[in-house]
Design a protein around this motif. Structure first.
Motif, PDB file in Angstrom:
ATOM      1  N   GLY A   7       6.414  72.019  49.338  1.00 43.10           N
ATOM      2  CA  GLY A   7       5.531  71.488  49.852  1.00 43.10           C
ATOM      3  C   GLY A   7       5.405  69.969  49.523  1.00 43.10           C
ATOM      4  N   ILE A   8       4.455  69.193  49.586  1.00 40.87           N
ATOM      5  CA  ILE A   8       4.009  67.911  49.099  1.00 40.87           C
ATOM      6  C   ILE A   8       3.245  67.879  48.009  1.00 40.87           C
ATOM      7  CG2 ILE A   8       3.200  65.718  49.886  1.00 40.87           C
ATOM      8  CD1 ILE A   8       5.707  66.246  50.922  1.00 40.87           C
ATOM      9  N   PRO A   9       3.427  67.460  46.835  1.00 43.17           N
ATOM     10  CA  PRO A   9       2.738  67.453  45.930  1.00 43.17           C
ATOM     11  C   PRO A   9       1.354  66.554  46.105  1.00 43.17           C
ATOM     12  CG  PRO A   9       4.845  66.964  45.012  1.00 43.17           C
ATOM     13  CD  PRO A   9       5.069  66.971  46.418  1.00 43.17           C
ATOM     14  N   GLN A  10       0.356  66.631  45.580  1.00 38.07           N
ATOM     15  CA  GLN A  10      -1.025  66.057  46.026  1.00 38.07           C
ATOM     16  C   GLN A  10      -0.858  64.609  45.659  1.00 38.07           C
ATOM     17  OE1 GLN A  10      -3.494  67.577  47.460  1.00 38.07           O
ATOM     18  NE2 GLN A  10      -4.363  65.424  47.787  1.00 38.07           N
ATOM     19  N   LYS A  11      -0.379  64.018  44.865  1.00 37.54           N
ATOM     20  CA  LYS A  11       0.027  62.502  44.505  1.00 37.54           C
ATOM     21  C   LYS A  11       0.781  62.067  45.563  1.00 37.54           C
ATOM     22  CE  LYS A  11       3.824  63.223  41.331  1.00 37.54           C
ATOM     23  NZ  LYS A  11       4.288  62.976  40.000  1.00 37.54           N
ATOM     24  N   PHE A  12       1.498  62.752  46.245  1.00 39.52           N
ATOM     25  CA  PHE A  12       2.158  62.061  47.319  1.00 39.52           C
ATOM     26  C   PHE A  12       1.642  62.193  48.653  1.00 39.52           C
ATOM     27  CE2 PHE A  12       5.974  63.062  44.361  1.00 39.52           C
ATOM     28  CZ  PHE A  12       5.929  61.685  43.715  1.00 39.52           C
ATOM     29  N   ALA A  13       0.601  62.586  48.625  1.00 35.85           N
ATOM     30  CA  ALA A  13      -0.187  63.081  50.250  1.00 35.85           C
ATOM     31  C   ALA A  13      -0.224  61.621  51.021  1.00 35.85           C
ATOM     32  CB  ALA A  13      -1.472  63.757  49.879  1.00 35.85           C
ATOM     33  N   GLY A  14      -0.486  60.791  50.359  1.00 34.29           N
ATOM     34  CA  GLY A  14      -0.671  59.295  51.167  1.00 34.29           C
ATOM     35  C   GLY A  14       0.465  58.956  51.752  1.00 34.29           C
ATOM     36  N   LEU A  15       1.827  59.107  50.930  1.00 28.17           N
ATOM     37  CA  LEU A  15       3.231  58.848  51.299  1.00 28.17           C
ATOM     38  C   LEU A  15       3.583  59.793  52.371  1.00 28.17           C
ATOM     39  CD1 LEU A  15       5.770  57.014  50.822  1.00 28.17           C
ATOM     40  CD2 LEU A  15       6.334  58.907  49.126  1.00 28.17           C
ATOM     41  N   TYR A  16       3.455  60.950  52.402  1.00 23.66           N
ATOM     42  CA  TYR A  16       3.602  61.989  53.465  1.00 23.66           C
ATOM     43  C   TYR A  16       2.807  61.434  54.679  1.00 23.66           C
ATOM     44  CZ  TYR A  16       2.356  65.981  56.207  1.00 23.66           C
ATOM     45  OH  TYR A  16       2.091  67.000  57.369  1.00 23.66           O
ATOM     46  N   ASP A  17       1.550  60.951  54.801  1.00 28.80           N
ATOM     47  CA  ASP A  17       0.978  60.691  55.881  1.00 28.80           C
ATOM     48  C   ASP A  17       1.568  59.295  56.701  1.00 28.80           C
ATOM     49  OD1 ASP A  17      -1.347  60.653  57.919  1.00 28.80           O
ATOM     50  OD2 ASP A  17      -1.844  58.666  56.755  1.00 28.80           O
ATOM     51  N   ARG A  18       1.901  58.509  55.767  1.00 27.18           N
ATOM     52  CA  ARG A  18       2.774  57.146  55.980  1.00 27.18           C
ATOM     53  C   ARG A  18       3.903  57.683  56.656  1.00 27.18           C
ATOM     54  NH1 ARG A  18       0.106  55.276  51.318  1.00 27.18           N
ATOM     55  NH2 ARG A  18       2.062  55.401  50.141  1.00 27.18           N
ATOM     56  N   GLY A  19       4.716  58.384  56.136  1.00 29.41           N
ATOM     57  CA  GLY A  19       5.989  58.630  56.525  1.00 29.41           C
ATOM     58  C   GLY A  19       5.901  59.157  57.911  1.00 29.41           C
ATOM     59  N   LEU A  20       4.882  60.137  58.137  1.00 32.84           N
ATOM     60  CA  LEU A  20       4.717  60.804  59.547  1.00 32.84           C
ATOM     61  C   LEU A  20       4.456  59.612  60.527  1.00 32.84           C
ATOM     62  CD1 LEU A  20       4.374  63.380  61.194  1.00 32.84           C
ATOM     63  CD2 LEU A  20       2.155  63.620  60.363  1.00 32.84           C
ATOM     64  N   PHE A  21       3.625  58.805  60.255  1.00 30.00           N
ATOM     65  CA  PHE A  21       3.101  57.545  61.005  1.00 30.00           C
ATOM     66  C   PHE A  21       4.363  56.751  61.394  1.00 30.00           C
ATOM     67  CE2 PHE A  21       2.330  53.119  61.396  1.00 30.00           C
ATOM     68  CZ  PHE A  21       1.765  53.080  62.447  1.00 30.00           C
ATOM     69  N   VAL A  22       5.327  56.503  60.377  1.00 29.18           N
ATOM     70  CA  VAL A  22       6.529  55.742  60.501  1.00 29.18           C
ATOM     71  C   VAL A  22       7.377  56.520  61.560  1.00 29.18           C
ATOM     72  CG1 VAL A  22       8.801  54.960  59.213  1.00 29.18           C
ATOM     73  CG2 VAL A  22       6.467  54.568  58.441  1.00 29.18           C
ATOM     74  N   PHE A  23       7.682  57.660  61.275  1.00 30.12           N
ATOM     75  CA  PHE A  23       8.797  58.498  62.086  1.00 30.12           C
ATOM     76  C   PHE A  23       8.144  58.500  63.534  1.00 30.12           C
ATOM     77  CE2 PHE A  23      10.329  60.178  57.952  1.00 30.12           C
ATOM     78  CZ  PHE A  23      11.316  59.472  57.875  1.00 30.12           C
ATOM     79  N   ASP A  24       6.866  58.639  63.668  1.00 32.93           N
ATOM     80  CA  ASP A  24       6.149  58.851  65.038  1.00 32.93           C
ATOM     81  C   ASP A  24       6.500  57.652  65.701  1.00 32.93           C
ATOM     82  OD1 ASP A  24       5.044  60.816  66.684  1.00 32.93           O
ATOM     83  OD2 ASP A  24       3.028  60.001  66.110  1.00 32.93           O
ATOM     84  N   THR A  25       6.063  56.310  65.106  1.00 32.55           N
ATOM     85  CA  THR A  25       6.355  55.120  65.620  1.00 32.55           C
ATOM     86  C   THR A  25       7.595  54.801  66.090  1.00 32.55           C
ATOM     87  OG1 THR A  25       4.275  54.406  64.352  1.00 32.55           O
ATOM     88  CG2 THR A  25       5.888  52.700  65.341  1.00 32.55           C
ATOM     89  N   ASP A  49      18.655  56.217  71.522  1.00 28.03           N
ATOM     90  CA  ASP A  49      18.500  57.718  71.523  1.00 28.03           C
ATOM     91  C   ASP A  49      18.655  58.187  70.257  1.00 28.03           C
ATOM     92  OD1 ASP A  49      18.070  58.041  74.254  1.00 28.03           O
ATOM     93  OD2 ASP A  49      20.183  58.279  74.857  1.00 28.03           O
ATOM     94  N   PHE A  50      19.372  57.830  69.438  1.00 27.98           N
ATOM     95  CA  PHE A  50      19.676  58.683  68.257  1.00 27.98           C
ATOM     96  C   PHE A  50      18.306  58.267  67.137  1.00 27.98           C
ATOM     97  CE2 PHE A  50      21.619  59.280  63.869  1.00 27.98           C
ATOM     98  CZ  PHE A  50      22.018  60.399  64.063  1.00 27.98           C
ATOM     99  N   ILE A  51      18.063  57.008  67.203  1.00 30.76           N
ATOM    100  CA  ILE A  51      16.693  56.821  66.385  1.00 30.76           C
ATOM    101  C   ILE A  51      15.546  57.684  66.713  1.00 30.76           C
ATOM    102  CG2 ILE A  51      15.153  54.903  65.853  1.00 30.76           C
ATOM    103  CD1 ILE A  51      17.369  52.799  65.800  1.00 30.76           C
ATOM    104  N   GLY A  52      15.315  57.630  68.221  1.00 32.12           N
ATOM    105  CA  GLY A  52      14.210  58.321  68.461  1.00 32.12           C
ATOM    106  C   GLY A  52      14.270  59.929  68.273  1.00 32.12           C
ATOM    107  N   THR A  53      15.463  60.557  68.457  1.00 32.10           N
ATOM    108  CA  THR A  53      15.806  61.810  68.404  1.00 32.10           C
ATOM    109  C   THR A  53      15.441  62.265  66.748  1.00 32.10           C
ATOM    110  OG1 THR A  53      17.400  61.876  70.127  1.00 32.10           O
ATOM    111  CG2 THR A  53      17.508  63.921  68.386  1.00 32.10           C
ATOM    112  N   VAL A  54      15.900  61.400  65.831  1.00 34.81           N
ATOM    113  CA  VAL A  54      15.909  61.802  64.447  1.00 34.81           C
ATOM    114  C   VAL A  54      14.387  61.549  64.032  1.00 34.81           C
ATOM    115  CG1 VAL A  54      16.514  61.003  62.211  1.00 34.81           C
ATOM    116  CG2 VAL A  54      18.319  61.172  63.727  1.00 34.81           C
ATOM    117  N   ALA A  55      14.090  60.585  64.417  1.00 32.38           N
ATOM    118  CA  ALA A  55      12.351  60.352  64.217  1.00 32.38           C
ATOM    119  C   ALA A  55      11.556  61.267  64.651  1.00 32.38           C
ATOM    120  CB  ALA A  55      12.185  58.861  64.732  1.00 32.38           C
ATOM    121  N   PHE A  56      11.633  61.441  65.867  1.00 32.02           N
ATOM    122  CA  PHE A  56      10.723  62.610  66.479  1.00 32.02           C
ATOM    123  C   PHE A  56      10.915  63.828  66.016  1.00 32.02           C
ATOM    124  CE2 PHE A  56       8.908  60.683  70.664  1.00 32.02           C
ATOM    125  CZ  PHE A  56       7.735  60.269  69.687  1.00 32.02           C
ATOM    126  N   ALA A  57      12.302  64.247  65.474  1.00 34.12           N
ATOM    127  CA  ALA A  57      12.444  65.559  64.756  1.00 34.12           C
ATOM    128  C   ALA A  57      12.190  65.777  63.641  1.00 34.12           C
ATOM    129  CB  ALA A  57      14.142  65.776  64.842  1.00 34.12           C
TER     130      ALA A  57
END
Length: 213
Positions: A87-105, A10-18
């Motif tokens: 915001g997110i610096p351009q050089k970290f754009a790929g890391l941002y996308d991967r982070g969103l994927f990880v938390f969504d998953t 429950d806690f993992i899901g809540t934090v990740a989806f938030a």
């Protein structure tokens, strides 16, 4: 043991989806109120839909708002970090996308387990289709509401077999319980299966067939 595991999921899901909802809101240039609403809806919306299907009124998020508070705290932390770092610096754009994927998953996998277990705790252990469906709607419901509110096509319909791992994970979970008679191993195995399937789908760019006009 099952109860403590369920609280953890429950806690993992809540934090990740938030986090997922907050990042999406920031990406869509919402203000702090919009970011909070999107994070709360993403984190708690699937559970609310599940409760409505189960005939549990009002939904648990209104009776015990602990996870709503957790989602709001997480959203404001994410907003604060992004606000003060502009915001997110351009050089970290790929890391941002991967982070969103990880938390969504993580949210998908954790809430799939939560949905199946809630159905079982309501006394429907023998109704396997209902258990799998509850796992499915709890897992994907918040993400669908997030995407609709942020005016984009829900990922469930277009992205890296988004929903299929949740369905397969739910099926594995109920089958393992039927065979082994315990939920603990079934919960952990199903959770890990969703993570692995989502990672493989992203890595190998798996998608379900579609008509290209």
């Amino acid at each position: 043991m099952s109860l403590s595991l369920l609280v953890l999921f429950d806690f993992i899901g809540t934090v990740a989806f938030a986090i997922s909802g907050a990042i999406t809101g920031i990406q869509k240039k919402m203000d702090i109120f919009g970011v909070n609403i999107l994070a709360i809806v993403t984190a708690c919306g699937g559970g609310a839909l599940r409760d409505i299907i189960m005939g549990s009124f009002p939904p648990q998020m209104f009776i015990n708002p602990f996870y709503v508070l957790v989602a709001a705290i997480v959203a404001n932390i994410v907003f604060g970090i992004m606000y003060f770092h502009k915001g997110i610096p351009q050089k970290f754009a790929g890391l941002y996308d991967r982070g969103l994927f990880v938390f969504d998953t993580l949210g998908l996998a954790a809430f799939m387990v939560d949905g199946v277990m809630l159905g079982a705790n309501f006394g429907y252990e023998d109704d396997l289709f209902l258990l799998v469906f509850l796992g499915f709607i709890t897992g994907v419901g918040g993400g669908v509401l997030r995407d609709v509110l942020s005016i984009q096509m829900p990922a469930i319909f277009v992205k890296h077999v988004y929903a299929l791992p949740v369905i397969i994970g739910g099926i594995l979970m109920v089958i393992m319980h039927e065979i082994m008679g315990t939920w603990n191993a079934a919960m952990i195995s199903a959770f890990m299966l969703v993570l692995v399937m989502r990672w493989l789908a992203r890595h190998f760019l798996w998608n379900l067939p579609k008509v290209n006009l």
